[in-house]
Design a protein around this motif. Sequence first.
Motif, short mmCIF file in Angstrom:
data_model
loop_
_atom_site.label_atom_id
_atom_site.label_comp_id
_atom_site.label_asym_id
_atom_site.label_seq_id
_atom_site.Cartn_x
_atom_site.Cartn_y
_atom_site.Cartn_z
N LEU A 146 0.84 -1.21 0.00
CA LEU A 146 0.00 0.00 0.00
C LEU A 146 0.87 1.26 0.00
CD1 LEU A 146 -2.53 -1.22 2.76
CD2 LEU A 146 -2.77 -1.44 0.28
N HIS A 195 2.16 2.78 -2.61
CA HIS A 195 2.07 3.61 -3.83
C HIS A 195 0.92 4.61 -3.69
CE1 HIS A 195 4.75 0.72 -5.80
NE2 HIS A 195 4.13 -0.15 -5.04
N GLU A 196 0.98 5.68 -4.49
CA GLU A 196 -0.07 6.71 -4.40
C GLU A 196 -1.36 6.29 -5.10
OE1 GLU A 196 0.29 10.74 -5.00
OE2 GLU A 196 1.50 10.91 -3.20
N ASN A 197 -1.20 5.56 -6.23
CA ASN A 197 -2.37 5.26 -7.05
C ASN A 197 -2.75 3.79 -6.98
OD1 ASN A 197 -2.17 7.87 -7.90
ND2 ASN A 197 -1.67 7.39 -10.03
N ALA A 198 -4.04 3.53 -6.83
CA ALA A 198 -4.55 2.16 -6.91
C ALA A 198 -5.68 2.14 -7.93
CB ALA A 198 -5.07 1.71 -5.55
N LEU A 202 -10.15 1.01 1.19
CA LEU A 202 -8.88 1.67 0.85
C LEU A 202 -8.89 3.16 1.16
CD1 LEU A 202 -7.90 0.13 -2.63
CD2 LEU A 202 -6.66 -0.13 -0.49
N THR A 203 -10.09 3.75 1.21
CA THR A 203 -10.13 5.21 1.33
C THR A 203 -10.66 5.71 2.67
OG1 THR A 203 -12.26 5.15 0.19
CG2 THR A 203 -10.34 5.66 -1.16
N SER A 212 -0.99 3.10 5.01
CA SER A 212 -1.22 3.21 3.57
C SER A 212 -0.89 4.60 3.04
CB SER A 212 -2.69 2.90 3.27
OG SER A 212 -3.00 3.27 1.94
N ILE A 256 -1.83 5.31 -0.14
CA ILE A 256 -2.71 5.46 -1.30
C ILE A 256 -3.52 6.75 -1.17
CG2 ILE A 256 -4.77 4.48 -2.44
CD1 ILE A 256 -3.49 1.73 -1.85
N VAL A 271 -7.70 6.51 -5.87
CA VAL A 271 -8.22 5.20 -6.28
C VAL A 271 -9.09 5.40 -7.51
CG1 VAL A 271 -9.61 3.20 -5.62
CG2 VAL A 271 -8.21 4.35 -3.89
N ARG A 285 -7.77 12.20 0.10
CA ARG A 285 -7.89 11.07 -0.84
C ARG A 285 -8.98 11.36 -1.86
NH1 ARG A 285 -7.15 6.39 3.71
NH2 ARG A 285 -4.89 6.28 3.55
N CYS A 344 -0.01 3.13 -11.66
CA CYS A 344 -0.51 2.60 -10.38
C CYS A 344 0.40 1.49 -9.86
CB CYS A 344 -1.94 2.09 -10.50
SG CYS A 344 -2.10 0.42 -11.07
#
Length: 358
Positions: free
Chosen positions: A147, A149-152, A168-169, A191, A193, A196, A272, A321
């Motif tokens: 988890l 990375h910035e982008n999922a 995730l958010t 995380s 992230i 998303v 986010r 991502c």
Amino acid sequence: MASQTNNTPHLHVAIIGSGPAGFYTAQALFRARPDIQIDLYERLPSPFGLVRSGVAPDHQKLKRPIQLYEQIASHTNFNLIANVTVGVDLPIAALSQHYHAVVLAKGTESGRLMNIPGEHLSGCHSATAFVGWYNGHPDFRDHVFDLSHENAIIVGQGNVAIDVCRILTKTVDELRHTDIAEHALDALAESRIRQVYLVGRRGPVQAKFTYQELKELTELSACILQTSAEELILNPASEAELAKRDSATRGRVRNYETLTKFAIESLSTKPRRCTLRFLLSPIKLMGNQQLQQVVFERNHLTGPVSQQTALGTGEYETIDCGLLLSSIGYHGTPMTGVPFDSAQGIIPNQQGRVLDHD
Ligand SMILES: Cc1cc2nc3c(=O)[nH]c(=O)nc-3n(C[C@H](O)[C@H](O)[C@H](O)COP(=O)(O)OP(=O)(O)OC[C@H]3O[C@@H](n4cnc5c(N)ncnc54)[C@H](O)[C@@H]3O)c2cc1C
């Protein structure tokens, strides 16, 4: 013990799988024949299938059926035999010899593959694994999800995809008082992230999520929802789908109205963002061992009203991502000794009765 009635012998039935299908089968059998003997086999140490390990941890109310299952399990003629994988620990043929009937209620345990290049890359997982991980399912508890990375990207736009997006958010404070597994809460607390993408191959009218789930995404304390005005433009067939007067359409209309409210660039300071993208199909995952980018082909819709399918346009878009979760449906897994249709991922059957190999 219940007494025998009319000199009919006790029926002895085995049910494989302790999810809703298994328990409702037991309930129906007890209603029809209160003296029936039921042995319910479950491969995991604890029962209730996806009600325990699928339903989102922040949707505790949806786990209420467990109370009914516990009531069914308290019937004198009911035995739960857990930690036994039928087809592995116990051949199905042995069960067939000892019971009057065997009911297969083993669910569909694996996520469908996207079948595109790069699916093996680290960082690409099925939503099934992620859901199992945050719900503490023994098969997935030890999975590692990066988890950092910035982008999922979540591929698929059903309610499971929305569940995964919410997990995730949400902030750790929002998750803390849910049923989420402790190890998942610890990992999500770290995380990084921030963005998303929830991506669907068809348009906003065809998306499968329900209004209630979408609404929850608009209410997150630290995440803003966003859509693209361009992707919300409807073709005539989609307009006709939205104009229908059935109950399913009412939900779609509410979805569409909600999505249009989020089609403007927001000045929100929430850290986010969840962006719903439409008319995109992933065609290739790229990276050197670790997933770095996903290439999508833009689609347009073709076909009659309510039967439109996505067709590639030959235009491509690449999104960076480090984590991709595919949530494009479930597929049954074969059981030794039981016929299996691997193309459809089902046990071939006619009105529920298993069809023979030939
Ligand atoms: C992420 C997610 C969220 C969901 N959220 C909702 C929701 O909010 N509301 C809703 O109504 N539905 C929801 N669903 C759908 C619902 O959970 C399923 O439709 C339902 O659980 C299916 O019931 P089942 O009994 O067929 O299968 P399952 O619930 O999968 O149960 C099958 C059981 O069989 C066991 N089993 C498998 N193989 C064997 C074997 N060989 N031997 C012995 N036991 C075996 C499994 O361990 C499992 O316990 C959700 C599903 C998912 C995946």
